[in-house]
Design a protein around this motif. Structure first.
Motif, PDB file in Angstrom:
ATOM      1  N   GLU A  37       8.150  22.125  -6.166  1.00 51.39           N
ATOM      2  CA  GLU A  37       6.731  22.229  -5.693  1.00 51.39           C
ATOM      3  C   GLU A  37       5.552  22.623  -6.469  1.00 51.39           C
ATOM      4  N   ARG A  38       4.667  21.905  -6.817  1.00 48.08           N
ATOM      5  CA  ARG A  38       3.651  22.093  -8.082  1.00 48.08           C
ATOM      6  C   ARG A  38       2.388  21.503  -7.452  1.00 48.08           C
ATOM      7  N   GLU A  39       1.126  22.018  -7.759  1.00 50.15           N
ATOM      8  CA  GLU A  39      -0.303  21.454  -7.597  1.00 50.15           C
ATOM      9  C   GLU A  39      -0.531  20.412  -8.287  1.00 50.15           C
ATOM     10  N   ILE A  40      -0.114  20.239  -9.402  1.00 50.59           N
ATOM     11  CA  ILE A  40      -0.435  19.186 -10.431  1.00 50.59           C
ATOM     12  C   ILE A  40       0.697  18.075 -10.406  1.00 50.59           C
ATOM     13  N   HIS A  41       0.171  16.890 -10.231  1.00 46.22           N
ATOM     14  CA  HIS A  41       1.240  15.678 -10.175  1.00 46.22           C
ATOM     15  C   HIS A  41       0.681  14.542 -11.186  1.00 46.22           C
ATOM     16  N   TRP A  42       1.615  14.013 -11.909  1.00 46.93           N
ATOM     17  CA  TRP A  42       1.081  12.919 -12.637  1.00 46.93           C
ATOM     18  C   TRP A  42       1.266  11.786 -12.017  1.00 46.93           C
ATOM     19  N   LEU A  43       2.459  11.255 -11.717  1.00 47.81           N
ATOM     20  CA  LEU A  43       2.930  10.058 -10.957  1.00 47.81           C
ATOM     21  C   LEU A  43       2.982  10.320  -9.591  1.00 47.81           C
ATOM     22  N   GLY A  44       1.920  10.732  -8.835  1.00 51.27           N
ATOM     23  CA  GLY A  44       2.103  11.310  -7.533  1.00 51.27           C
ATOM     24  C   GLY A  44       2.556  10.657  -6.233  1.00 51.27           C
ATOM     25  N   PHE A  45       2.520   9.397  -6.752  1.00 46.03           N
ATOM     26  CA  PHE A  45       3.394   8.475  -5.710  1.00 46.03           C
ATOM     27  C   PHE A  45       4.816   8.286  -5.653  1.00 46.03           C
ATOM     28  N   ILE A  46       5.257   8.862  -6.734  1.00 49.79           N
ATOM     29  CA  ILE A  46       6.673   9.118  -6.949  1.00 49.79           C
ATOM     30  C   ILE A  46       7.089  10.768  -6.868  1.00 49.79           C
ATOM     31  N   GLU A  47       6.229  11.573  -7.408  1.00 46.22           N
ATOM     32  CA  GLU A  47       6.557  12.889  -7.615  1.00 46.22           C
ATOM     33  C   GLU A  47       6.214  13.630  -6.347  1.00 46.22           C
ATOM     34  N   LYS A  48       5.507  13.348  -5.415  1.00 46.09           N
ATOM     35  CA  LYS A  48       5.103  13.834  -4.318  1.00 46.09           C
ATOM     36  C   LYS A  48       6.408  13.889  -3.345  1.00 46.09           C
ATOM     37  N   PRO A  49       6.832  12.351  -2.929  1.00 42.06           N
ATOM     38  CA  PRO A  49       8.110  12.355  -2.312  1.00 42.06           C
ATOM     39  C   PRO A  49       9.484  13.095  -2.843  1.00 42.06           C
ATOM     40  N   LEU A  50       9.348  13.065  -4.194  1.00 40.77           N
ATOM     41  CA  LEU A  50      10.529  13.970  -4.904  1.00 40.77           C
ATOM     42  C   LEU A  50      10.611  15.260  -4.450  1.00 40.77           C
ATOM     43  N   ALA A  51       9.271  15.820  -4.486  1.00 39.06           N
ATOM     44  CA  ALA A  51       8.949  17.287  -4.186  1.00 39.06           C
ATOM     45  C   ALA A  51       9.517  17.755  -2.962  1.00 39.06           C
ATOM     46  N   PHE A  52       9.142  16.722  -1.907  1.00 33.69           N
ATOM     47  CA  PHE A  52       9.418  16.714  -0.484  1.00 33.69           C
ATOM     48  C   PHE A  52      11.179  16.532  -0.291  1.00 33.69           C
ATOM     49  N   ILE A  53      11.924  15.928  -1.134  1.00 34.89           N
ATOM     50  CA  ILE A  53      13.308  15.800  -1.211  1.00 34.89           C
ATOM     51  C   ILE A  53      13.966  17.045  -1.571  1.00 34.89           C
ATOM     52  N   GLY A  54      13.085  17.689  -2.628  1.00 32.31           N
ATOM     53  CA  GLY A  54      13.607  18.993  -3.250  1.00 32.31           C
ATOM     54  C   GLY A  54      13.750  20.226  -2.232  1.00 32.31           C
TER      55      GLY A  54
END
Length: 372
Positions: free
Chosen positions: A143-160
């Motif tokens: 989980e992090r505040e800054i995302h670059w490719l948010g449309f991919i990184e946010k779902p990945l953070a959720f899976i994490g």
């Protein structure tokens, strides 16, 4: 700062090219230069990841990374590692492995040094691929505040959020990779991949045990005192890791550096089977420039200024891990690997510049509104 950091790298590059010319003429010089460029292009992501870890360490340990670390990179990964692989594969002692290497046999000639190393590529790729895949997944799952490719990184953070998600995915990818390898190599690939995972978990676990972030190490042996004294000479050194924490970071750096080196070392034998030219090109030129670039990023604070570089580097790591695992069963050009890494780093750099400009404009607007 640039010439102070890279000056000795340019000097050593000149020496390496001269040695290559004296050793094998113009052809060896050209091949040496090509290998150096190949290693540097493949290692931009390596430098960014190394820099993020190295900035946690005191100036003393940064110097250790540049001195002892470079010896490990050149002598260990670029010279001893291929000899070890060939020796184990062909059941040769070190002297016989060196003799075989100096024969410069073609990669397509059965029993030659290059052939034996290429034959061991599935196991090497499985180990390095799984290690780097775990590194990529753990970064993306955090989980992090800054995302670059948010449309991919946010779902990945959720899976994490699912405990053990990175291990489960890495095992599944490893099983698929082993199923695609040529008959007779399946078990070897599975064992090598599992060892890569164990190595990652072990190094990560030891890092957490010794507090690699440098916020809980209170040792005060002579090395710690010296490192702390050096750190306090600059405000940038405050809070840097020393003692056991810095040592574990150093080991972590070396393991990561070794994993990044697999594709370059194996790919070099597609260009030349001469171990001397490979050591000069990959080691003395490539590895030293990568280390200089790492230190430059740390000393200039580049990663804090360009916030998406971390993300770009880890996406490049993810791509490299997938490519390594694909090469277990198919041939992939090292040029493709290098280009993909440069594209991710370049895109992240440009995105960071755009983000900084937007932030500056927003700050300026707020100042104007406040002044009015």
């Amino acid at each position: 700062m640039f010439f102070k950091t890279f000056g000795w790298s340019f000097a050593i590059t000149g020496v390496a090219l001269v040695v290559a010319f004296l050793y094998g003429g113009v052809q060896a010089l050209i091949v040496c230069a090509i290998l150096g460029v190949l290693e540097i292009s493949l290692s931009f992501d390596n430098a960014v990841v190394n820099a993020r870890i190295l900035e946690k360490m005191s100036r003393f340990w940064q110097t250790i990374f540049l001195t002892v670390g470079i010896l490990i990179a050149v002598l260990g990964m670029r010279i001893a590692f291929p000899l070890l692989i060939v020796g184990v594969t062909a059941n040769l002692n070190p002297v016989e492995a060196i003799q075989l290497a100096l024969e410069k046999g073609d990669i397509h000639t059965a029993g030659s040094y290059a052939y034996l190393l290429h034959d061991a590529h599935p196991q090497i790729a499985a180990f390095g691929g799984v290690f780097l895949l775990m590194l990529f997944l753990d970064f993306m799952f955090e989980e992090r505040e800054i995302h670059w490719l948010g449309f991919i990184e946010k779902p990945l953070a959720f899976i994490g959020r699912l405990h053990g998600a990175s291990m489960a995915i890495a095992l599944a990818v490893l099983v698929v990779s082993a199923a695609m390898v040529r008959p007779g190599k399946e078990i070897d690939v599975l064992i090598a991949g599992i060892l890569g995972m164990v190595t990652y978990l072990l190094v990560n676990g030891l890092g957490e045990l010794f507090d690699v972030d440098g916020d809980g190490d209170t040792d005060s042996d002579d090395t710690d005192i010296e490192a702390t004294a050096i750190s306090k000479k600059s405000n940038k050194g405050v809070g840097k890791a020393v003692g056991k924490a810095a040592f574990m970071l150093f080991l972590y750096l070396e393991v990561i550096d070794a994993s990044f080196s697999f594709d370059g070392v194996i790919g070099a034998f597609a260009i030349t089977s001469d171990p001397i030219v490979i050591a000069l090109g990959l080691g003395l030129i490539g590895a030293i420039f990568v280390r200089s670039l790492t230190v430059f990023l740390v000393r200039e604070g580049t990663l804090d200024e360009y916030r998406y570089l971390d993300h770009g580097a880890h996406w490049a790591i993810g791509a490299l891990s997938v490519i390594l695992l694909l090469t277990i069963s198919i041939e992939v050009s090292e040029i493709i690997t290098g280009v993909i890494g440069v594209v991710f780093i370049g895109a992240a750099f440009i995105s960071s510049i755009i983000r900084n400009k937007r932030s500056n404009h927003e700050t300026a607007d707020k100042v104007d509104q406040f002044s009015n």
